[in-house]
Design an enzyme around this catalytic site. Structure first.
Site, mmCIF file in Angstrom:
data_model
loop_
_atom_site.group_PDB
_atom_site.id
_atom_site.type_symbol
_atom_site.label_atom_id
_atom_site.label_comp_id
_atom_site.label_asym_id
_atom_site.label_seq_id
_atom_site.Cartn_x
_atom_site.Cartn_y
_atom_site.Cartn_z
ATOM 1 N N SER A 17 -11.351 33.648 9.800
ATOM 2 C CA SER A 17 -10.525 34.767 10.273
ATOM 3 C C SER A 17 -9.911 34.457 11.629
ATOM 4 O O SER A 17 -10.536 33.810 12.466
ATOM 5 C CB SER A 17 -11.357 36.048 10.386
ATOM 6 N N HIS B 77 -15.762 41.641 6.183
ATOM 7 C CA HIS B 77 -14.981 41.598 7.433
ATOM 8 C C HIS B 77 -13.590 42.184 7.172
ATOM 9 O O HIS B 77 -13.093 43.023 7.933
ATOM 10 C CB HIS B 77 -14.884 40.144 7.916
ATOM 11 N N ASN B 78 -12.959 41.753 6.096
ATOM 12 C CA ASN B 78 -11.603 42.236 5.799
ATOM 13 C C ASN B 78 -11.605 43.716 5.424
ATOM 14 O O ASN B 78 -10.653 44.432 5.726
ATOM 15 C CB ASN B 78 -10.976 41.409 4.672
ATOM 16 N N LYS C 45 -16.948 37.350 4.675
ATOM 17 C CA LYS C 45 -15.506 37.422 5.014
ATOM 18 C C LYS C 45 -14.836 38.593 4.293
ATOM 19 O O LYS C 45 -13.978 39.287 4.857
ATOM 20 C CB LYS C 45 -14.811 36.107 4.650
ATOM 21 N N GLU D 25 -11.630 45.492 8.538
ATOM 22 C CA GLU D 25 -10.267 45.336 9.099
ATOM 23 C C GLU D 25 -9.303 46.370 8.470
ATOM 24 O O GLU D 25 -8.538 47.020 9.193
ATOM 25 C CB GLU D 25 -9.813 43.908 8.805
HETATM 26 P P1 NBP Z 1 -0.335 29.553 1.730
HETATM 27 O O1 NBP Z 1 -0.613 30.370 0.529
HETATM 28 O O2 NBP Z 1 0.815 29.847 2.599
HETATM 29 O O3 NBP Z 1 -0.199 28.017 1.335
HETATM 30 C C1 NBP Z 1 -1.059 27.386 0.456
HETATM 31 C C2 NBP Z 1 -0.785 25.888 0.480
HETATM 32 O O4 NBP Z 1 -1.603 25.313 -0.540
HETATM 33 C C3 NBP Z 1 0.664 25.520 0.173
HETATM 34 O O5 NBP Z 1 1.107 24.612 1.158
HETATM 35 C C4 NBP Z 1 0.546 24.872 -1.213
HETATM 36 O O6 NBP Z 1 1.428 23.798 -1.456
HETATM 37 C C5 NBP Z 1 -0.841 24.316 -1.199
HETATM 38 N N1 NBP Z 1 -1.379 24.032 -2.551
HETATM 39 C C6 NBP Z 1 -1.980 22.916 -2.928
HETATM 40 BR BR1 NBP Z 1 -2.272 21.518 -1.856
HETATM 41 N N2 NBP Z 1 -2.359 22.928 -4.195
HETATM 42 C C7 NBP Z 1 -1.979 24.105 -4.664
HETATM 43 C C8 NBP Z 1 -2.101 24.699 -5.931
HETATM 44 N N3 NBP Z 1 -2.689 24.073 -6.940
HETATM 45 N N4 NBP Z 1 -1.598 25.936 -6.077
HETATM 46 C C9 NBP Z 1 -1.014 26.578 -5.043
HETATM 47 N N5 NBP Z 1 -0.868 26.029 -3.808
HETATM 48 C C10 NBP Z 1 -1.353 24.812 -3.611
HETATM 49 O O7 NBP Z 1 -1.637 29.448 2.588
HETATM 50 P P2 NBP Z 1 -2.242 30.264 3.811
HETATM 51 O O8 NBP Z 1 -1.517 31.509 4.138
HETATM 52 O O9 NBP Z 1 -2.471 29.247 4.857
HETATM 53 O O10 NBP Z 1 -3.626 30.702 3.158
HETATM 54 C C11 NBP Z 1 -4.571 29.816 2.625
HETATM 55 C C12 NBP Z 1 -5.829 30.564 2.329
HETATM 56 O O11 NBP Z 1 -6.337 31.113 3.555
HETATM 57 C C13 NBP Z 1 -5.650 31.753 1.384
HETATM 58 O O12 NBP Z 1 -6.790 31.905 0.577
HETATM 59 C C14 NBP Z 1 -5.547 32.929 2.343
HETATM 60 O O13 NBP Z 1 -5.929 34.148 1.720
HETATM 61 C C15 NBP Z 1 -6.529 32.504 3.415
HETATM 62 N N6 NBP Z 1 -6.320 33.127 4.740
HETATM 63 C C16 NBP Z 1 -5.074 33.339 5.222
HETATM 64 C C17 NBP Z 1 -4.907 33.918 6.486
HETATM 65 C C18 NBP Z 1 -3.533 34.146 7.074
HETATM 66 O O14 NBP Z 1 -3.458 34.786 8.146
HETATM 67 N N7 NBP Z 1 -2.477 33.631 6.451
HETATM 68 C C19 NBP Z 1 -6.033 34.249 7.243
HETATM 69 C C20 NBP Z 1 -7.300 33.990 6.733
HETATM 70 C C21 NBP Z 1 -7.422 33.424 5.482
HETATM 71 P P3 NBP Z 1 2.976 23.925 -1.819
HETATM 72 O O15 NBP Z 1 3.678 23.618 -0.551
HETATM 73 O O16 NBP Z 1 3.194 22.949 -2.886
HETATM 74 O O17 NBP Z 1 3.215 25.337 -2.297
#
Ligand code: NBP
Length: 472
Positions: A129, A186-187, A183, A190
């Site tokens: 988080s 936690h959410n 987690k 939130e």
């Molecule tokens: P995104 O959803 O924005 O991006 C995911 C990445 O994973 C993309 O770059 C994608 O590639 C890649 N990927 C790969 Br490698 N293999 C994949 C597949 N088979 N299918 C789909 N995507 C694939 O990620 P994020 O916002 O950084 O979130 C990642 C995790 O962290 C999620 O579970 C999210 O819930 C969690 N999270 C997010 C936050 C936040 O604030 N954003 C906070 C806490 C937790 P591509 O470029 O080819 O699409």
């Protein structure tokens, strides 16, 4: 090039920032993303000049890592995690460790831990988080799995995590899916706090007609108090002060009033219902989002269903930090934490996770979205009594409730008369009033159930199960 210490899969918002964090803390890294152009963009952009190399495919990625390999997956929760696991497994060796840092369902994590451990690989389900900034500068992390797997990543995660006065905001949570359960909750907390702050804003705007700047000043004032000082109150002030560059008006007022709900917030409520834990403030926040998404229905109903006209009532003033409204806000935030912690306590027993409640409060004190000064009090309460059944009966929290309950009641009553919905405030009031009532009216419920279905009932004055022929 020498082998890297750490591997990251998934260059989304979180992945990009987490790998920069790891590298800054001395862990040379290798990154892989499904779409290679994103890897190139990263290496030519924020990753330039860093000890980070890219990999075109997963075999190349694995070969660039020192053994035992430590690989963090930051991909969307659900099928993407299984897809990456299946693709990478053929290239892994005994002792290698996969970490799922996404917001996965703890049931999936339970399954994945078993699956991977049976192949002699390690698997950690780790809640992270802090959003993008936290991921870069130091998030709060909630890793669960076997203790041996955690030991293999401890030096990495303790350096990457946010640091507070009594240590890093990461600890071994427990076995199986416990990290992702924590987690999830936690959410859920939130969700609760976000809705509570939105309700306070709505009352100030609609009942008092306050401007964005005036409301921001209240949140600023609240953020200087022990009870409300927190990241979410801090960013609420920022959101309310931000202007639309197009016309200089308050940007918040240009945003559509619809918020989505899925994943962790929903799972918190479903888990609570399954475990028999009471989380009405968190549920009210989830339902607030459901209602918000019914935009066209609400617009139609606005002209059909006539409520009272908005009328002024006492919410306090800037001289007393909007005292009754602050009471309502403080108690509802306390209720969100109390309900979340209670859900964790009950789940821990049910799932044999042996969660250490003071440590959970400790790792939420920094880095994460629900960080707040109140967490020190929560940590102290569970340190004083690790078996505490509900935070509300800890002496410090009980004093807060006894002092602030009249203010909360006044706000809920006033909002009801003014026709302004305050789902979290009113659920909190009912939650506290129910919890502090030794005899609730469920005796009548039991009588009805016995009356129509011969379900039997128990008596206050005799042992055993009783049945009455009520309708004769
Ligand atoms: P995104 O959803 O924005 O991006 C995911 C990445 O994973 C993309 O770059 C994608 O590639 C890649 N990927 C790969 Br490698 N293999 C994949 C597949 N088979 N299918 C789909 N995507 C694939 O990620 P994020 O916002 O950084 O979130 C990642 C995790 O962290 C999620 O579970 C999210 O819930 C969690 N999270 C997010 C936050 C936040 O604030 N954003 C906070 C806490 C937790 P591509 O470029 O080819 O699409």
């Amino acid at each position: 090039m020498s082998k890297s210490h750490f591997g990251l899969i998934g260059l989304g918002v979180m992945g990009e920032n987490l790998v920069l964090n790891a590298e800054r803390n001395g862990f040379s890294s290798v990154v892989y993303n499904r779409t290679y152009s994103k890897t190139e963009d990263f290496l030519n952009g924020r990753g330039q000049g860093r000890n980070i190399q890219g990999a075109k495919d997963l075999q190349d990625f694995v070969e660039k890592l020192e053994r035992p390999r430590r690989i963090l997956m930051m991909v969307k929760a659900g099928p993407a995690v299984d897809a990456v696991m299946n693709e990478i497994s053929p290239f892994l060796d005994e002792g290698d460790l996969l970490i799922d840092g996404g917001n996965s369902d703890y049931h999936d994590t339970e399954r994945r831990v078993k699956e991977l451990e049976s192949k002699s690989f390690g698997f950690i389900g780790m809640g992270v988080s802090g959003g993008a900034k936290g991921a870069l500068e130091g998030p709060s992390m909630m890793p669960g799995g076997t203790k041996a797997s955690y030991d293999a990543i401890e030096n990495l995660v303790t350096k990457m995590a946010a640091q507070v006065e009594d240590g890093p905001c990461v600890t071994y949570i427990g076995p199986g899916g416990s990290g992702h359960l924590v987690k999830t909750v936690h959410n859920g907390i939130e969700y609760g706090i976000e809705q509570i702050l939105a309700e306070a804003y709505d009352l100030m705007k609609r009942v008092k007609g306050m401007t964005g700047e005036q409301m921001a000043d209240v949140f600023l004032q609240w953020n200087s108090t022990e009870e409300l000082s927190s990241y979410l109150v801090e960013i609420t002030e920022v959101c309310l002060r931000t202007k639309d560059p197009a016309d200089g008006g308050d940007l918040v007022e240009k945003i559509v009033d619809q918020a989505g709900q899925k994943g962790t917030g929903l799972w918190t409520v479903v888990t609570a219902l399954q475990m028999g834990a009471s989380v009405p403030t968190i549920y009210a926040a989830l339902n607030g989002r459901v209602m918000s998404s019914m935009k066209s229905q609400r617009e139609t109903a606005e002209s059909i269903l006539k409520g009272p006209a908005i009328k002024d009532f006492d919410l306090g003033s800037s001289a007393d930090a909007m005292a009754p409204l602050m009471d309502a806000t403080v108690l509802s935030c306390i209720a969100s934490y109390a309900q979340g912690m209670e859900l964790l306590r009950i789940s821990s027993k049910d799932l044999d996770y042996e969660l250490h409640m003071p440590s959970i409060a400790q790792i939420w004190k920094g880095g994460c979205i629900i960080r707040a000064r109140l967490l020190k009090r929560i940590q102290d309460a569970y340190n004083a009594d690790p078996q505490l059944e509900n935070l509300m009966i800890d002496p410090w929290f009980a004093e807060q409730i006894n002092k602030r309950l009249p203010g909360l009641a006044k706000v809920v009553a006033g909002a009801a008369e003014a026709g302004v919905p305050v789902p979290c405030f009113s659920s909190t009031l009912d939650y506290i009033n129910s919890y502090r009532t030794g005899r609730l009216p469920q005796n009548l419920v039991q009588a009805m159930r016995d009356c129509f279905g011969s379900h039997t009932y128990q008596r206050v004055d005799q042992e055993g199960n009783f049945h009455t022929e009520w309708l004769d």
